[in-house]
Design a protein around this motif. Structure first.
Motif, PDB file in Angstrom:
ATOM      1  N   ASP A 199       0.849  -1.191   0.000  1.00 50.83           N
ATOM      2  CA  ASP A 199       0.000   0.000   0.000  1.00 50.83           C
ATOM      3  C   ASP A 199       0.884   1.241   0.000  1.00 50.83           C
ATOM      4  N   GLN A 200       0.941   1.930  -1.151  1.00 50.74           N
ATOM      5  CA  GLN A 200       1.858   3.059  -1.265  1.00 50.74           C
ATOM      6  C   GLN A 200       1.440   4.239  -0.377  1.00 50.74           C
ATOM      7  N   THR A 201       0.138   4.514  -0.287  1.00 51.00           N
ATOM      8  CA  THR A 201      -0.297   5.661   0.519  1.00 51.00           C
ATOM      9  C   THR A 201       0.009   5.441   1.998  1.00 51.00           C
ATOM     10  N   ALA A 202      -0.215   4.215   2.473  1.00 55.81           N
ATOM     11  CA  ALA A 202       0.100   3.911   3.873  1.00 55.81           C
ATOM     12  C   ALA A 202       1.605   3.970   4.106  1.00 55.81           C
ATOM     13  N   ALA A 203       2.376   3.477   3.149  1.00 56.83           N
ATOM     14  CA  ALA A 203       3.830   3.488   3.279  1.00 56.83           C
ATOM     15  C   ALA A 203       4.348   4.924   3.282  1.00 56.83           C
ATOM     16  N   ALA A 204       3.784   5.767   2.427  1.00 51.49           N
ATOM     17  CA  ALA A 204       4.213   7.161   2.370  1.00 51.49           C
ATOM     18  C   ALA A 204       3.870   7.885   3.669  1.00 51.49           C
ATOM     19  N   ALA A 205       2.695   7.591   4.215  1.00 52.68           N
ATOM     20  CA  ALA A 205       2.293   8.211   5.479  1.00 52.68           C
ATOM     21  C   ALA A 205       3.197   7.752   6.618  1.00 52.68           C
ATOM     22  N   ALA A 206       3.509   6.463   6.631  1.00 49.57           N
ATOM     23  CA  ALA A 206       4.387   5.928   7.678  1.00 49.57           C
ATOM     24  C   ALA A 206       5.783   6.530   7.568  1.00 49.57           C
ATOM     25  N   LEU A 207       6.257   6.701   6.340  1.00 44.40           N
ATOM     26  CA  LEU A 207       7.577   7.294   6.129  1.00 44.40           C
ATOM     27  C   LEU A 207       7.584   8.746   6.578  1.00 44.40           C
ATOM     28  N   LYS A 208       6.497   9.452   6.308  1.00 46.28           N
ATOM     29  CA  LYS A 208       6.395  10.855   6.718  1.00 46.28           C
ATOM     30  C   LYS A 208       6.432  10.981   8.241  1.00 46.28           C
ATOM     31  N   ASP A 209       5.864   9.993   8.941  1.00 48.41           N
ATOM     32  CA  ASP A 209       5.915   9.982  10.403  1.00 48.41           C
ATOM     33  C   ASP A 209       7.299   9.594  10.915  1.00 48.41           C
ATOM     34  N   ALA A 210       7.975   8.717  10.187  1.00 48.86           N
ATOM     35  CA  ALA A 210       9.266   8.186  10.645  1.00 48.86           C
ATOM     36  C   ALA A 210      10.408   9.177  10.459  1.00 48.86           C
ATOM     37  N   GLN A 211      10.321  10.019   9.437  1.00 49.30           N
ATOM     38  CA  GLN A 211      11.431  10.935   9.144  1.00 49.30           C
ATOM     39  C   GLN A 211      11.782  11.862  10.308  1.00 49.30           C
ATOM     40  N   PRO A 212      10.824  12.584  10.883  1.00 53.73           N
ATOM     41  CA  PRO A 212      11.205  13.456  11.994  1.00 53.73           C
ATOM     42  C   PRO A 212      11.712  12.685  13.214  1.00 53.73           C
ATOM     43  N   GLU A 213      11.190  11.483  13.398  1.00 54.15           N
ATOM     44  CA  GLU A 213      11.631  10.670  14.537  1.00 54.15           C
ATOM     45  C   GLU A 213      13.104  10.279  14.366  1.00 54.15           C
ATOM     46  N   LEU A 214      13.477   9.903  13.138  1.00 55.62           N
ATOM     47  CA  LEU A 214      14.872   9.556  12.863  1.00 55.62           C
ATOM     48  C   LEU A 214      15.778  10.768  13.047  1.00 55.62           C
ATOM     49  N   MET A 215      15.359  11.908  12.533  1.00 54.25           N
ATOM     50  CA  MET A 215      16.186  13.111  12.645  1.00 54.25           C
ATOM     51  C   MET A 215      16.272  13.593  14.089  1.00 54.25           C
ATOM     52  N   ARG A 216      15.240  13.338  14.874  1.00 54.97           N
ATOM     53  CA  ARG A 216      15.303  13.670  16.293  1.00 54.97           C
ATOM     54  C   ARG A 216      16.369  12.814  16.962  1.00 54.97           C
ATOM     55  N   GLY A 217      16.457  11.562  16.525  1.00 52.90           N
ATOM     56  CA  GLY A 217      17.507  10.687  17.037  1.00 52.90           C
ATOM     57  C   GLY A 217      18.890  11.212  16.709  1.00 52.90           C
ATOM     58  N   ASN A 255      24.515  10.530   8.917  1.00 53.08           N
ATOM     59  CA  ASN A 255      24.568   9.834   7.626  1.00 53.08           C
ATOM     60  C   ASN A 255      23.747   8.548   7.650  1.00 53.08           C
ATOM     61  N   THR A 256      23.717   7.880   8.793  1.00 55.77           N
ATOM     62  CA  THR A 256      22.919   6.660   8.923  1.00 55.77           C
ATOM     63  C   THR A 256      21.446   6.976   8.742  1.00 55.77           C
ATOM     64  N   ALA A 257      20.985   8.025   9.406  1.00 53.58           N
ATOM     65  CA  ALA A 257      19.578   8.413   9.305  1.00 53.58           C
ATOM     66  C   ALA A 257      19.235   8.824   7.881  1.00 53.58           C
ATOM     67  N   SER A 258      20.117   9.593   7.247  1.00 55.23           N
ATOM     68  CA  SER A 258      19.882  10.028   5.878  1.00 55.23           C
ATOM     69  C   SER A 258      19.827   8.835   4.929  1.00 55.23           C
ATOM     70  N   ARG A 259      20.720   7.889   5.143  1.00 52.90           N
ATOM     71  CA  ARG A 259      20.750   6.700   4.291  1.00 52.90           C
ATOM     72  C   ARG A 259      19.468   5.894   4.438  1.00 52.90           C
ATOM     73  N   LYS A 260      19.011   5.719   5.675  1.00 46.83           N
ATOM     74  CA  LYS A 260      17.783   4.965   5.906  1.00 46.83           C
ATOM     75  C   LYS A 260      16.586   5.643   5.253  1.00 46.83           C
ATOM     76  N   ILE A 261      16.476   6.958   5.425  1.00 46.19           N
ATOM     77  CA  ILE A 261      15.369   7.701   4.832  1.00 46.19           C
ATOM     78  C   ILE A 261      15.415   7.605   3.316  1.00 46.19           C
ATOM     79  N   SER A 262      16.600   7.748   2.764  1.00 45.82           N
ATOM     80  CA  SER A 262      16.764   7.694   1.313  1.00 45.82           C
ATOM     81  C   SER A 262      16.343   6.338   0.756  1.00 45.82           C
ATOM     82  N   ARG A 263      16.797   5.267   1.387  1.00 45.47           N
ATOM     83  CA  ARG A 263      16.482   3.924   0.890  1.00 45.47           C
ATOM     84  C   ARG A 263      15.003   3.600   1.049  1.00 45.47           C
TER      85      ARG A 263
END
Length: 87
Positions: A43-61, A70-78
């Protein structure tokens, strides 16, 4: 075992930081797992929504020193590439 008052205090601080960082890492992994599960479901819409939620959490880390930038950027990119490939 710590002998000086300073060493005892550092040991206490290290223990506190460890528990806080452990909770942060766990929270980040949970968000990443949600993205992975959404991708696996196809489900692309659910995946995109989940990714949108995960990005700030990763950057907060990153800002808290739990994850390297670089690890966070790599994960987000992939993950974003995999989400984009679903469509």
């Amino acid at each position: 075992m710590a002998n000086t008052p300073q060493a005892k205090k550092r040991a206490r601080q290290n223990e506190t930081r460890f528990t806080v960082n452990k909770a942060r890492r766990s929270r980040i992994r949970t968000y990443l797992r949600k993205v992975e599960e959404a991708i696996a479901s196809g489900d692309q819409t659910a995946a995109a929504a989940a990714l949108k939620d995960a990005q700030p959490e990763l950057m907060r880390g990153v800002t808290k020193g739990v994850v390297h930038k670089n690890t966070a950027s790599r994960k987000i990119s992939r993950l974003s590439a995999r989400v984009k490939a679903l469509g």
